[in-house]
Design a protein around this motif. Structure first.
Motif, PDB file in Angstrom:
ATOM      1  N   ALA A 226       0.831  -1.204   0.000  1.00 25.91           N
ATOM      2  CA  ALA A 226       0.000   0.000   0.000  1.00 25.91           C
ATOM      3  C   ALA A 226       0.864   1.252   0.000  1.00 25.91           C
ATOM      4  O   ALA A 226       0.574   2.227  -0.710  1.00 25.91           O
ATOM      5  N   ALA A 227       1.944   1.227   0.767  1.00 27.32           N
ATOM      6  CA  ALA A 227       2.828   2.388   0.838  1.00 27.32           C
ATOM      7  C   ALA A 227       3.449   2.697  -0.522  1.00 27.32           C
ATOM      8  O   ALA A 227       3.523   3.862  -0.935  1.00 27.32           O
ATOM      9  N   ILE A 228       3.868   1.672  -1.225  1.00 24.53           N
ATOM     10  CA  ILE A 228       4.522   1.922  -2.510  1.00 24.53           C
ATOM     11  C   ILE A 228       3.517   2.414  -3.545  1.00 24.53           C
ATOM     12  O   ILE A 228       3.856   3.207  -4.435  1.00 24.53           O
ATOM     13  N   GLU A 229       2.247   2.006  -3.418  1.00 23.50           N
ATOM     14  CA  GLU A 229       1.220   2.528  -4.318  1.00 23.50           C
ATOM     15  C   GLU A 229       0.914   3.992  -4.004  1.00 23.50           C
ATOM     16  O   GLU A 229       0.674   4.798  -4.911  1.00 23.50           O
ATOM     17  N   MET A 230       0.935   4.357  -2.725  1.00 21.82           N
ATOM     18  CA  MET A 230       0.752   5.762  -2.346  1.00 21.82           C
ATOM     19  C   MET A 230       1.889   6.628  -2.887  1.00 21.82           C
ATOM     20  O   MET A 230       1.645   7.733  -3.391  1.00 21.82           O
ATOM     21  N   ILE A 231       3.110   6.134  -2.793  1.00 24.77           N
ATOM     22  CA  ILE A 231       4.260   6.888  -3.309  1.00 24.77           C
ATOM     23  C   ILE A 231       4.150   7.041  -4.822  1.00 24.77           C
ATOM     24  O   ILE A 231       4.371   8.129  -5.376  1.00 24.77           O
ATOM     25  N   HIS A 232       3.808   5.962  -5.500  1.00 29.34           N
ATOM     26  CA  HIS A 232       3.639   6.029  -6.952  1.00 29.34           C
ATOM     27  C   HIS A 232       2.557   7.037  -7.326  1.00 29.34           C
ATOM     28  O   HIS A 232       2.740   7.857  -8.240  1.00 29.34           O
ATOM     29  N   THR A 233       1.438   7.018  -6.589  1.00 30.97           N
ATOM     30  CA  THR A 233       0.327   7.917  -6.894  1.00 30.97           C
ATOM     31  C   THR A 233       0.701   9.375  -6.639  1.00 30.97           C
ATOM     32  O   THR A 233       0.356  10.261  -7.442  1.00 30.97           O
ATOM     33  N   TYR A 234       1.412   9.628  -5.539  1.00 23.96           N
ATOM     34  CA  TYR A 234       1.837  11.010  -5.288  1.00 23.96           C
ATOM     35  C   TYR A 234       2.699  11.515  -6.437  1.00 23.96           C
ATOM     36  O   TYR A 234       2.584  12.674  -6.867  1.00 23.96           O
ATOM     37  N   SER A 235       3.558  10.657  -6.963  1.00 26.43           N
ATOM     38  CA  SER A 235       4.439  11.079  -8.061  1.00 26.43           C
ATOM     39  C   SER A 235       3.638  11.416  -9.317  1.00 26.43           C
ATOM     40  O   SER A 235       3.992  12.332 -10.067  1.00 26.43           O
ATOM     41  N   LEU A 236       2.546  10.704  -9.544  1.00 29.81           N
ATOM     42  CA  LEU A 236       1.693  10.983 -10.702  1.00 29.81           C
ATOM     43  C   LEU A 236       0.961  12.311 -10.535  1.00 29.81           C
ATOM     44  O   LEU A 236       0.828  13.082 -11.490  1.00 29.81           O
ATOM     45  N   ILE A 237       0.466  12.569  -9.320  1.00 29.87           N
ATOM     46  CA  ILE A 237      -0.217  13.838  -9.053  1.00 29.87           C
ATOM     47  C   ILE A 237       0.720  15.005  -9.347  1.00 29.87           C
ATOM     48  O   ILE A 237       0.354  15.968 -10.034  1.00 29.87           O
ATOM     49  N   HIS A 238       1.931  14.929  -8.848  1.00 30.73           N
ATOM     50  CA  HIS A 238       2.901  16.005  -9.065  1.00 30.73           C
ATOM     51  C   HIS A 238       3.371  16.048 -10.522  1.00 30.73           C
ATOM     52  O   HIS A 238       3.590  17.127 -11.073  1.00 30.73           O
ATOM     53  N   ASP A 239       3.515  14.885 -11.138  1.00 33.26           N
ATOM     54  CA  ASP A 239       3.956  14.817 -12.533  1.00 33.26           C
ATOM     55  C   ASP A 239       2.965  15.507 -13.466  1.00 33.26           C
ATOM     56  O   ASP A 239       3.345  16.072 -14.489  1.00 33.26           O
ATOM     57  N   ASP A 240       1.684  15.476 -13.118  1.00 35.22           N
ATOM     58  CA  ASP A 240       0.636  16.048 -13.964  1.00 35.22           C
ATOM     59  C   ASP A 240       0.503  17.569 -13.808  1.00 35.22           C
ATOM     60  O   ASP A 240      -0.208  18.207 -14.601  1.00 35.22           O
ATOM     61  N   LEU A 241       1.136  18.150 -12.795  1.00 39.83           N
ATOM     62  CA  LEU A 241       0.971  19.578 -12.514  1.00 39.83           C
ATOM     63  C   LEU A 241       1.478  20.453 -13.663  1.00 39.83           C
ATOM     64  O   LEU A 241       2.350  20.042 -14.431  1.00 39.83           O
ATOM     65  N   PRO A 242       0.960  21.674 -13.776  1.00 41.91           N
ATOM     66  CA  PRO A 242       1.423  22.587 -14.829  1.00 41.91           C
ATOM     67  C   PRO A 242       2.929  22.812 -14.820  1.00 41.91           C
ATOM     68  O   PRO A 242       3.538  23.007 -15.882  1.00 41.91           O
ATOM     69  N   ALA A 243       3.549  22.775 -13.653  1.00 44.15           N
ATOM     70  CA  ALA A 243       4.996  22.980 -13.571  1.00 44.15           C
ATOM     71  C   ALA A 243       5.783  21.789 -14.106  1.00 44.15           C
ATOM     72  O   ALA A 243       6.980  21.913 -14.388  1.00 44.15           O
ATOM     73  N   MET A 244       5.116  20.653 -14.260  1.00 45.25           N
ATOM     74  CA  MET A 244       5.764  19.440 -14.775  1.00 45.25           C
ATOM     75  C   MET A 244       5.252  19.162 -16.198  1.00 45.25           C
ATOM     76  O   MET A 244       5.594  19.845 -17.136  1.00 45.25           O
ATOM     77  N   ASP A 245       4.367  18.146 -16.325  1.00 46.80           N
ATOM     78  CA  ASP A 245       3.891  17.761 -17.663  1.00 46.80           C
ATOM     79  C   ASP A 245       2.615  18.481 -18.081  1.00 46.80           C
ATOM     80  O   ASP A 245       2.208  18.413 -19.242  1.00 46.80           O
ATOM     81  N   ASN A 246       1.948  19.134 -17.131  1.00 48.22           N
ATOM     82  CA  ASN A 246       0.747  19.911 -17.423  1.00 48.22           C
ATOM     83  C   ASN A 246      -0.309  19.077 -18.158  1.00 48.22           C
ATOM     84  O   ASN A 246      -0.825  19.456 -19.203  1.00 48.22           O
TER      85      ASN A 246
END
Length: 298
Positions: A73-93
Protein backbone atom coordinates in the motif's frame (compact mmCIF):
# COMPACT_ATOMS: atom_id res chain seq x y z
CA UNK A 1 -5.42 -20.74 -11.46
CA UNK A 2 -4.61 -18.76 -14.61
CA UNK A 3 -2.87 -15.41 -14.94
CA UNK A 4 -6.02 -13.29 -15.20
CA UNK A 5 -7.54 -14.85 -12.10
CA UNK A 6 -4.38 -14.41 -10.03
CA UNK A 7 -3.95 -10.84 -11.27
CA UNK A 8 -7.54 -10.06 -10.34
CA UNK A 9 -7.18 -11.69 -6.91
CA UNK A 10 -4.00 -9.79 -6.02
CA UNK A 11 -5.37 -6.51 -7.35
CA UNK A 12 -8.51 -6.99 -5.26
CA UNK A 13 -6.40 -7.57 -2.13
CA UNK A 14 -4.64 -4.25 -2.73
CA UNK A 15 -7.84 -2.36 -3.56
CA UNK A 16 -9.69 -3.71 -0.51
CA UNK A 17 -6.83 -2.68 1.78
CA UNK A 18 -6.68 0.82 0.28
CA UNK A 19 -10.45 1.31 0.45
CA UNK A 20 -10.48 0.43 4.15
CA UNK A 21 -7.42 2.58 4.77
CA UNK A 22 -8.96 5.69 3.23
CA UNK A 23 -12.32 5.03 4.83
CA UNK A 24 -10.53 5.14 8.19
CA UNK A 25 -8.67 8.32 7.23
CA UNK A 26 -11.93 9.92 6.21
CA UNK A 27 -13.37 9.20 9.66
CA UNK A 28 -10.29 10.34 11.58
CA UNK A 29 -8.88 13.31 9.62
CA UNK A 30 -10.82 16.57 9.96
CA UNK A 31 -9.55 17.93 6.61
CA UNK A 32 -12.04 15.98 4.50
CA UNK A 33 -11.14 17.77 1.26
CA UNK A 34 -7.51 16.68 1.62
CA UNK A 35 -8.46 13.03 2.15
CA UNK A 36 -10.86 13.27 -0.80
CA UNK A 37 -8.07 14.58 -3.02
CA UNK A 38 -5.68 11.85 -1.85
CA UNK A 39 -8.16 9.03 -2.37
CA UNK A 40 -9.36 10.46 -5.72
CA UNK A 41 -6.01 9.66 -7.33
CA UNK A 42 -5.21 6.49 -5.39
CA UNK A 43 -8.58 4.96 -6.28
CA UNK A 44 -8.66 6.22 -9.88
CA UNK A 45 -8.28 2.75 -11.37
CA UNK A 46 -4.55 2.13 -11.74
CA UNK A 47 -3.15 -1.26 -12.71
CA UNK A 48 -1.49 -1.75 -9.27
CA UNK A 49 1.56 -3.26 -10.97
CA UNK A 50 3.94 -2.37 -8.12
CA UNK A 51 1.92 -3.70 -5.17
CA UNK A 52 0.87 -6.75 -7.20
CA UNK A 53 4.53 -7.50 -7.90
CA UNK A 54 5.26 -7.23 -4.20
CA UNK A 55 2.48 -9.63 -3.25
CA UNK A 56 3.39 -12.02 -6.07
CA UNK A 57 7.04 -12.25 -5.01
CA UNK A 58 5.91 -12.77 -1.42
CA UNK A 59 3.67 -15.66 -2.47
CA UNK A 60 6.40 -17.18 -4.63
CA UNK A 61 8.70 -17.17 -1.59
CA UNK A 62 5.99 -18.78 0.58
CA UNK A 63 5.41 -15.60 2.59
CA UNK A 64 2.11 -14.16 3.76
CA UNK A 65 0.74 -11.47 1.39
CA UNK A 66 -1.28 -9.91 4.21
CA UNK A 67 1.87 -9.39 6.25
CA UNK A 68 3.56 -7.42 3.48
CA UNK A 69 0.40 -5.46 2.60
CA UNK A 70 1.47 -2.23 4.42
CA UNK A 71 4.55 -2.13 2.17
CA UNK A 72 2.45 -2.77 -0.94
CA UNK A 73 0.00 0.00 0.00
CA UNK A 74 2.83 2.39 0.84
CA UNK A 75 4.52 1.92 -2.51
CA UNK A 76 1.22 2.53 -4.32
CA UNK A 77 0.75 5.76 -2.35
CA UNK A 78 4.26 6.89 -3.31
CA UNK A 79 3.64 6.03 -6.95
CA UNK A 80 0.33 7.92 -6.89
CA UNK A 81 1.84 11.01 -5.29
CA UNK A 82 4.44 11.08 -8.06
CA UNK A 83 1.69 10.98 -10.70
CA UNK A 84 -0.22 13.84 -9.05
CA UNK A 85 2.90 16.00 -9.07
CA UNK A 86 3.96 14.82 -12.53
CA UNK A 87 0.64 16.05 -13.96
CA UNK A 88 0.97 19.58 -12.51
CA UNK A 89 1.42 22.59 -14.83
CA UNK A 90 5.00 22.98 -13.57
CA UNK A 91 5.76 19.44 -14.77
CA UNK A 92 3.89 17.76 -17.66
CA UNK A 93 0.75 19.91 -17.42
CA UNK A 94 -1.63 17.03 -18.18
CA UNK A 95 -5.42 17.29 -17.98
CA UNK A 96 -6.23 13.58 -17.87
CA UNK A 97 -4.89 10.54 -16.08
CA UNK A 98 -6.44 7.05 -16.30
CA UNK A 99 -9.39 8.51 -18.21
CA UNK A 100 -10.24 11.02 -15.48
CA UNK A 101 -9.41 14.65 -14.91
CA UNK A 102 -6.06 15.01 -13.19
CA UNK A 103 -6.02 15.87 -9.51
CA UNK A 104 -5.19 19.55 -9.94
CA UNK A 105 -8.00 19.96 -12.47
CA UNK A 106 -10.51 18.74 -9.88
CA UNK A 107 -9.09 20.07 -6.61
CA UNK A 108 -6.83 22.93 -7.74
CA UNK A 109 -3.04 23.10 -7.90
CA UNK A 110 -2.47 23.89 -4.23
CA UNK A 111 -4.57 20.99 -2.98
CA UNK A 112 -3.00 18.63 -5.52
CA UNK A 113 0.47 19.51 -4.25
CA UNK A 114 -0.66 19.02 -0.66
CA UNK A 115 -2.40 15.74 -1.47
CA UNK A 116 0.79 14.44 -3.08
CA UNK A 117 2.82 15.56 -0.07
CA UNK A 118 0.32 13.90 2.27
CA UNK A 119 0.41 10.61 0.34
CA UNK A 120 4.21 10.50 0.56
CA UNK A 121 4.13 11.14 4.29
CA UNK A 122 1.26 8.72 4.81
CA UNK A 123 3.28 6.02 3.05
CA UNK A 124 6.23 6.44 5.40
CA UNK A 125 3.96 6.66 8.43
CA UNK A 126 2.56 3.29 7.36
CA UNK A 127 6.06 1.83 6.92
CA UNK A 128 7.33 3.14 10.25
CA UNK A 129 4.28 1.91 12.14
CA UNK A 130 4.49 -1.55 10.56
CA UNK A 131 8.23 -1.79 11.28
CA UNK A 132 7.82 -0.63 14.88
CA UNK A 133 5.32 -3.43 15.50
CA UNK A 134 7.31 -6.15 13.73
CA UNK A 135 8.88 -7.66 16.86
CA UNK A 136 11.82 -9.90 16.03
CA UNK A 137 11.36 -9.12 12.32
CA UNK A 138 11.99 -5.43 12.88
CA UNK A 139 15.49 -5.37 11.35
CA UNK A 140 14.29 -6.86 8.05
CA UNK A 141 11.24 -4.57 7.98
CA UNK A 142 13.38 -1.47 8.54
CA UNK A 143 15.78 -2.55 5.79
CA UNK A 144 12.83 -3.06 3.46
CA UNK A 145 11.51 0.42 4.32
CA UNK A 146 14.93 1.92 3.54
CA UNK A 147 14.87 0.28 0.10
CA UNK A 148 11.55 1.99 -0.64
CA UNK A 149 12.86 5.35 0.66
CA UNK A 150 15.95 5.19 -1.56
CA UNK A 151 13.89 4.13 -4.58
CA UNK A 152 11.55 7.10 -4.13
CA UNK A 153 14.19 9.70 -3.33
CA UNK A 154 17.04 11.81 -4.64
CA UNK A 155 18.84 8.92 -6.36
CA UNK A 156 15.73 7.10 -7.47
CA UNK A 157 12.37 8.24 -8.81
CA UNK A 158 12.92 11.94 -8.10
CA UNK A 159 16.36 11.87 -9.75
CA UNK A 160 14.78 10.36 -12.85
CA UNK A 161 12.15 13.08 -12.91
CA UNK A 162 14.85 15.76 -12.67
CA UNK A 163 16.69 14.25 -15.63
CA UNK A 164 13.40 14.08 -17.55
CA UNK A 165 12.58 17.74 -16.88
CA UNK A 166 16.06 18.97 -17.74
CA UNK A 167 16.11 16.93 -20.94
CA UNK A 168 12.94 18.35 -22.49
CA UNK A 169 13.54 19.80 -25.91
CA UNK A 170 16.95 18.17 -26.25
CA UNK A 171 18.16 14.90 -27.73
CA UNK A 172 19.73 12.78 -24.99
CA UNK A 173 22.00 9.79 -25.40
CA UNK A 174 20.82 6.20 -25.10
CA UNK A 175 22.83 5.87 -21.89
CA UNK A 176 21.20 8.91 -20.32
CA UNK A 177 17.74 7.79 -21.43
CA UNK A 178 18.26 4.39 -19.81
CA UNK A 179 19.55 6.02 -16.61
CA UNK A 180 16.56 8.36 -16.50
CA UNK A 181 14.02 5.56 -16.76
CA UNK A 182 15.95 3.19 -14.50
CA UNK A 183 15.44 5.82 -11.83
CA UNK A 184 12.09 7.40 -12.75
CA UNK A 185 10.14 4.27 -13.67
CA UNK A 186 12.36 1.37 -12.69
CA UNK A 187 13.37 2.28 -9.15
CA UNK A 188 9.95 1.73 -7.56
CA UNK A 189 9.36 -1.39 -9.66
CA UNK A 190 12.68 -2.82 -8.50
CA UNK A 191 11.88 -1.94 -4.89
CA UNK A 192 8.53 -3.69 -5.21
CA UNK A 193 10.27 -6.90 -6.24
CA UNK A 194 13.22 -6.70 -3.83
CA UNK A 195 11.36 -5.68 -0.64
CA UNK A 196 9.75 -9.13 -0.08
CA UNK A 197 13.12 -10.81 -0.65
CA UNK A 198 14.75 -8.64 2.03
CA UNK A 199 11.66 -8.91 4.20
CA UNK A 200 11.91 -12.72 4.12
CA UNK A 201 15.72 -12.91 4.35
CA UNK A 202 16.37 -14.38 0.87
CA UNK A 203 19.92 -15.34 -0.17
CA UNK A 204 22.04 -12.84 -2.11
CA UNK A 205 22.14 -14.90 -5.31
CA UNK A 206 18.37 -15.08 -5.49
CA UNK A 207 18.05 -11.38 -4.67
CA UNK A 208 20.41 -10.75 -7.61
CA UNK A 209 18.15 -12.81 -9.90
CA UNK A 210 15.08 -10.87 -8.76
CA UNK A 211 16.93 -7.58 -9.27
CA UNK A 212 17.75 -8.55 -12.86
CA UNK A 213 14.12 -9.44 -13.44
CA UNK A 214 12.89 -6.18 -11.94
CA UNK A 215 15.32 -3.98 -13.85
CA UNK A 216 14.36 -5.58 -17.15
CA UNK A 217 10.61 -5.30 -16.61
CA UNK A 218 11.18 -1.68 -15.57
CA UNK A 219 12.83 -1.01 -18.93
CA UNK A 220 10.07 -2.97 -20.68
CA UNK A 221 7.43 -0.88 -18.95
CA UNK A 222 8.94 2.35 -20.26
CA UNK A 223 9.57 1.06 -23.78
CA UNK A 224 5.94 -0.05 -23.95
CA UNK A 225 4.85 3.40 -22.72
CA UNK A 226 6.87 5.01 -25.51
CA UNK A 227 5.35 2.69 -28.11
CA UNK A 228 1.82 3.31 -26.84
CA UNK A 229 2.38 7.06 -27.07
CA UNK A 230 2.77 6.47 -30.82
CA UNK A 231 0.38 3.57 -31.46
CA UNK A 232 -2.15 3.87 -28.65
CA UNK A 233 -5.45 5.73 -28.54
CA UNK A 234 -6.84 8.17 -25.98
CA UNK A 235 -9.62 5.64 -25.25
CA UNK A 236 -7.07 2.94 -24.36
CA UNK A 237 -4.62 5.13 -22.47
CA UNK A 238 -7.05 7.44 -20.72
CA UNK A 239 -4.85 10.41 -21.67
CA UNK A 240 -3.79 12.18 -24.87
CA UNK A 241 -1.34 10.34 -27.15
CA UNK A 242 1.59 11.86 -29.02
CA UNK A 243 2.64 13.99 -26.07
CA UNK A 244 6.25 12.80 -26.24
CA UNK A 245 6.67 14.16 -29.77
CA UNK A 246 4.84 17.40 -28.96
CA UNK A 247 7.07 17.98 -25.93
CA UNK A 248 10.16 16.99 -27.94
CA UNK A 249 11.08 14.25 -25.51
CA UNK A 250 13.71 11.65 -26.28
CA UNK A 251 12.15 8.19 -26.14
CA UNK A 252 13.10 4.67 -27.12
CA UNK A 253 11.01 5.18 -30.25
CA UNK A 254 12.70 8.47 -31.19
CA UNK A 255 16.14 6.92 -30.67
CA UNK A 256 15.65 3.49 -32.22
CA UNK A 257 12.52 3.83 -34.34
CA UNK A 258 9.28 1.94 -33.75
CA UNK A 259 10.61 -1.40 -35.01
CA UNK A 260 13.83 -1.02 -33.05
CA UNK A 261 11.93 -0.21 -29.86
CA UNK A 262 9.72 -3.26 -30.33
CA UNK A 263 12.77 -5.49 -30.80
CA UNK A 264 14.35 -4.04 -27.66
CA UNK A 265 11.10 -4.69 -25.79
CA UNK A 266 11.17 -8.34 -26.82
CA UNK A 267 14.80 -8.67 -25.72
CA UNK A 268 14.41 -7.16 -22.23
CA UNK A 269 11.26 -9.25 -21.71
CA UNK A 270 13.18 -12.39 -22.62
CA UNK A 271 15.95 -11.47 -20.16
CA UNK A 272 13.41 -10.80 -17.42
CA UNK A 273 11.75 -14.18 -17.88
CA UNK A 274 15.02 -16.12 -18.07
CA UNK A 275 16.35 -14.51 -14.89
CA UNK A 276 13.58 -16.26 -12.94
CA UNK A 277 14.58 -19.78 -13.97
CA UNK A 278 16.34 -20.23 -10.62
CA UNK A 279 12.91 -20.23 -8.93
CA UNK A 280 11.46 -22.96 -11.13
CA UNK A 281 7.71 -23.33 -11.61
CA UNK A 282 6.95 -21.08 -8.62
CA UNK A 283 7.85 -18.07 -10.79
CA UNK A 284 5.13 -18.69 -13.37
CA UNK A 285 3.06 -15.67 -12.41
CA UNK A 286 6.03 -13.27 -12.37
CA UNK A 287 6.97 -14.49 -15.84
CA UNK A 288 3.42 -13.85 -17.02
CA UNK A 289 3.57 -10.32 -15.56
CA UNK A 290 6.63 -9.66 -17.74
CA UNK A 291 4.63 -10.63 -20.83
CA UNK A 292 1.65 -8.61 -19.61
CA UNK A 293 3.81 -5.48 -19.26
CA UNK A 294 5.24 -5.99 -22.74
CA UNK A 295 1.82 -6.44 -24.36
CA UNK A 296 -0.42 -4.08 -22.37
CA UNK A 297 -2.64 -1.58 -24.18
CA UNK A 298 -2.77 1.07 -21.43
Amino acid sequence: MNFKEEMRNLTTLVDDYLVKYFDRLNREVPEKRLVESMSYSVMAGGKRIRPVLMLAVTKMLSGDPQEVMPFAAAIEMIHTYSLIHDDLPAMDNDDYRRGKLTNHKVFGEAMAILAGDALLNEAFSLLFEASANAGDKMEHWVKASCIIARAAGRDGMIAGQVIDMESEGTQVSATKLKTMHRKKTGALITASVIVPAVFLGLSEDKIKALTEYAENIGIAFQIRDDILDVEGTIEELGKPVGSDERNRKTTYVSLYGLDGAKEMLREVTRKAVESLDVFGERAWFLKEIAYYIAERRN
